[in-house]
Structures are given as structure tokens and as C-alpha cells.
Design a protein around this motif. Structure first.
Motif, PDB file in Angstrom:
ATOM      1  N   ILE A  72       0.841  -1.201   0.000  1.00  0.00           N
ATOM      2  CA  ILE A  72       0.000   0.000   0.000  1.00  0.00           C
ATOM      3  C   ILE A  72       0.878   1.253   0.000  1.00  0.00           C
ATOM      4  CG2 ILE A  72      -1.657   1.336   1.376  1.00  0.00           C
ATOM      5  CD1 ILE A  72      -2.919  -1.001  -0.061  1.00  0.00           C
ATOM      6  N   LEU A  73       1.919   1.245   0.795  1.00  0.00           N
ATOM      7  CA  LEU A  73       2.838   2.386   0.859  1.00  0.00           C
ATOM      8  C   LEU A  73       3.534   2.609  -0.481  1.00  0.00           C
ATOM      9  CD1 LEU A  73       4.097   4.544   2.710  1.00  0.00           C
ATOM     10  CD2 LEU A  73       5.901   2.892   3.202  1.00  0.00           C
ATOM     11  N   ILE A  74       3.979   1.533  -1.113  1.00  0.00           N
ATOM     12  CA  ILE A  74       4.632   1.647  -2.421  1.00  0.00           C
ATOM     13  C   ILE A  74       3.652   2.211  -3.455  1.00  0.00           C
ATOM     14  CG2 ILE A  74       5.564   0.297  -4.347  1.00  0.00           C
ATOM     15  CD1 ILE A  74       6.870  -1.513  -2.227  1.00  0.00           C
ATOM     16  N   ALA A  75       2.419   1.707  -3.462  1.00  0.00           N
ATOM     17  CA  ALA A  75       1.414   2.207  -4.406  1.00  0.00           C
ATOM     18  C   ALA A  75       1.120   3.685  -4.156  1.00  0.00           C
ATOM     19  CB  ALA A  75       0.138   1.375  -4.293  1.00  0.00           C
ATOM     20  N   PHE A  76       1.026   4.074  -2.906  1.00  0.00           N
ATOM     21  CA  PHE A  76       0.739   5.462  -2.547  1.00  0.00           C
ATOM     22  C   PHE A  76       1.860   6.385  -3.023  1.00  0.00           C
ATOM     23  CE2 PHE A  76       0.543   8.942   0.599  1.00  0.00           C
ATOM     24  CZ  PHE A  76      -0.770   9.343   0.398  1.00  0.00           C
ATOM     25  N   VAL A  77       3.098   5.993  -2.772  1.00  0.00           N
ATOM     26  CA  VAL A  77       4.247   6.827  -3.159  1.00  0.00           C
ATOM     27  C   VAL A  77       4.362   6.921  -4.674  1.00  0.00           C
ATOM     28  CG1 VAL A  77       6.775   6.936  -3.091  1.00  0.00           C
ATOM     29  CG2 VAL A  77       5.496   6.471  -1.006  1.00  0.00           C
ATOM     30  N   THR A  78       4.182   5.801  -5.382  1.00  0.00           N
ATOM     31  CA  THR A  78       4.306   5.848  -6.838  1.00  0.00           C
ATOM     32  C   THR A  78       3.203   6.672  -7.480  1.00  0.00           C
ATOM     33  OG1 THR A  78       3.178   3.718  -7.016  1.00  0.00           O
ATOM     34  CG2 THR A  78       5.586   3.693  -7.076  1.00  0.00           C
ATOM     35  N   GLN A  79       2.024   6.698  -6.887  1.00  0.00           N
ATOM     36  CA  GLN A  79       0.954   7.545  -7.424  1.00  0.00           C
ATOM     37  C   GLN A  79       1.332   9.016  -7.345  1.00  0.00           C
ATOM     38  OE1 GLN A  79      -1.908   6.801  -9.055  1.00  0.00           O
ATOM     39  NE2 GLN A  79      -1.009   4.762  -9.071  1.00  0.00           N
ATOM     40  N   PHE A  80       1.948   9.420  -6.244  1.00  0.00           N
ATOM     41  CA  PHE A  80       2.389  10.809  -6.140  1.00  0.00           C
ATOM     42  C   PHE A  80       3.519  11.119  -7.103  1.00  0.00           C
ATOM     43  CE2 PHE A  80       0.257  11.083  -1.968  1.00  0.00           C
ATOM     44  CZ  PHE A  80      -0.398  12.280  -2.180  1.00  0.00           C
ATOM     45  N   ILE A  81       4.404  10.171  -7.307  1.00  0.00           N
ATOM     46  CA  ILE A  81       5.509  10.399  -8.247  1.00  0.00           C
ATOM     47  C   ILE A  81       4.970  10.507  -9.665  1.00  0.00           C
ATOM     48  CG2 ILE A  81       7.553   9.340  -9.281  1.00  0.00           C
ATOM     49  CD1 ILE A  81       8.152   8.178  -6.467  1.00  0.00           C
ATOM     50  N   LEU A  82       4.086   9.595 -10.053  1.00  0.00           N
ATOM     51  CA  LEU A  82       3.551   9.603 -11.409  1.00  0.00           C
ATOM     52  C   LEU A  82       2.606  10.774 -11.659  1.00  0.00           C
ATOM     53  CD1 LEU A  82       2.866   5.802 -11.890  1.00  0.00           C
ATOM     54  CD2 LEU A  82       4.700   7.155 -12.897  1.00  0.00           C
ATOM     55  N   ALA A  83       1.845  11.164 -10.661  1.00  0.00           N
ATOM     56  CA  ALA A  83       0.877  12.239 -10.842  1.00  0.00           C
ATOM     57  C   ALA A  83       1.511  13.617 -10.695  1.00  0.00           C
ATOM     58  CB  ALA A  83      -0.267  12.099  -9.832  1.00  0.00           C
ATOM     59  N   GLY A  84       2.748  13.692 -10.311  1.00  0.00           N
ATOM     60  CA  GLY A  84       3.391  14.977 -10.094  1.00  0.00           C
ATOM     61  C   GLY A  84       3.949  15.600 -11.350  1.00  0.00           C
ATOM     62  N   GLY A  85       3.551  15.101 -12.509  1.00  0.00           N
ATOM     63  CA  GLY A  85       4.080  15.614 -13.765  1.00  0.00           C
ATOM     64  C   GLY A  85       3.451  16.935 -14.180  1.00  0.00           C
ATOM     65  N   LYS A  86       3.887  17.411 -15.320  1.00  0.00           N
ATOM     66  CA  LYS A  86       3.416  18.689 -15.848  1.00  0.00           C
ATOM     67  C   LYS A  86       1.953  18.659 -16.258  1.00  0.00           C
ATOM     68  CE  LYS A  86       6.728  21.724 -16.459  1.00  0.00           C
ATOM     69  NZ  LYS A  86       6.649  23.031 -15.879  1.00  0.00           N
TER      70      LYS A  86
END
Length: 88
Positions: free
Chosen positions: A17-31
């Protein structure tokens, strides 16, 4: 023995769950999040605002006029605009 296995599974699940949460923020933080609505979304918003004055009471009217295929998209964009206006 069973209690330790359950704890291991819980820790493993929490890690996923933590990995999924962190990757969502990384992927959604784009331009792409800085642009707001795309060109195709503006006509849907205009369509929504033309038909719907109250999102709950006008759902049957919107279902008939917009159609079931586009209703979810129109309501999503319309509610985003009603809640955040241009501050999203």
C-alpha cells in the motif's frame, strides 16, 4: 505460529500500500496536472452547465439529454468545476 504469519502478511500488505501510494504521487506529479481542462473537456463542461442546475435533482434530465455514455464524464467535469471552479 499462525499469529506471526498474519503479522507478516499485514506488514507485507502495508508495504505494498505504501509503495502504491508513493508511486501515485511520483507519477501524478508531472506537468500534465498544471494544465487544467483539455480542449475536449470544455464542450462537455458547457453541455453540463447548459442542462444541469442542481446535480442531484437534474440527474434524470441529464441522463436523457446527455446520454448514459457521456453522463459520467460530464458529471465528473461539472462537479470538479462546481467544487473548485478554476482552482484545481
Amino acid at each position: 505460529m499462525r499469529n506471526k504469519t498474519g503479522l507478516k502478511n499485514l506488514i507485507f500488505f502495508g508495504g505494498l500500500i505504501l509503495i502504491a501510494f508513493v508511486t501515485q504521487f511520483i507519477l501524478a506529479g508531472g506537468k500534465h496536472l498544471e494544465y487544467g481542462f483539455f480542449i475536449d473537456d470544455w464542450y462537455v463542461l458547457a453541455w453540463y452547465k447548459q442542462i444541469v442546475t442542481n446535480p442531484i435533482l437534474d440527474i434524470i434530465k441529464a441522463w436523457k439529454e446527455i446520454g448514459p455514455h457521456n453522463l459520467v464524464h460530464a458529471y465528473y467535469i461539472g462537479l470538479l468545476f462546481e467544487i473548485f471552479e478554476f482552482n484545481y
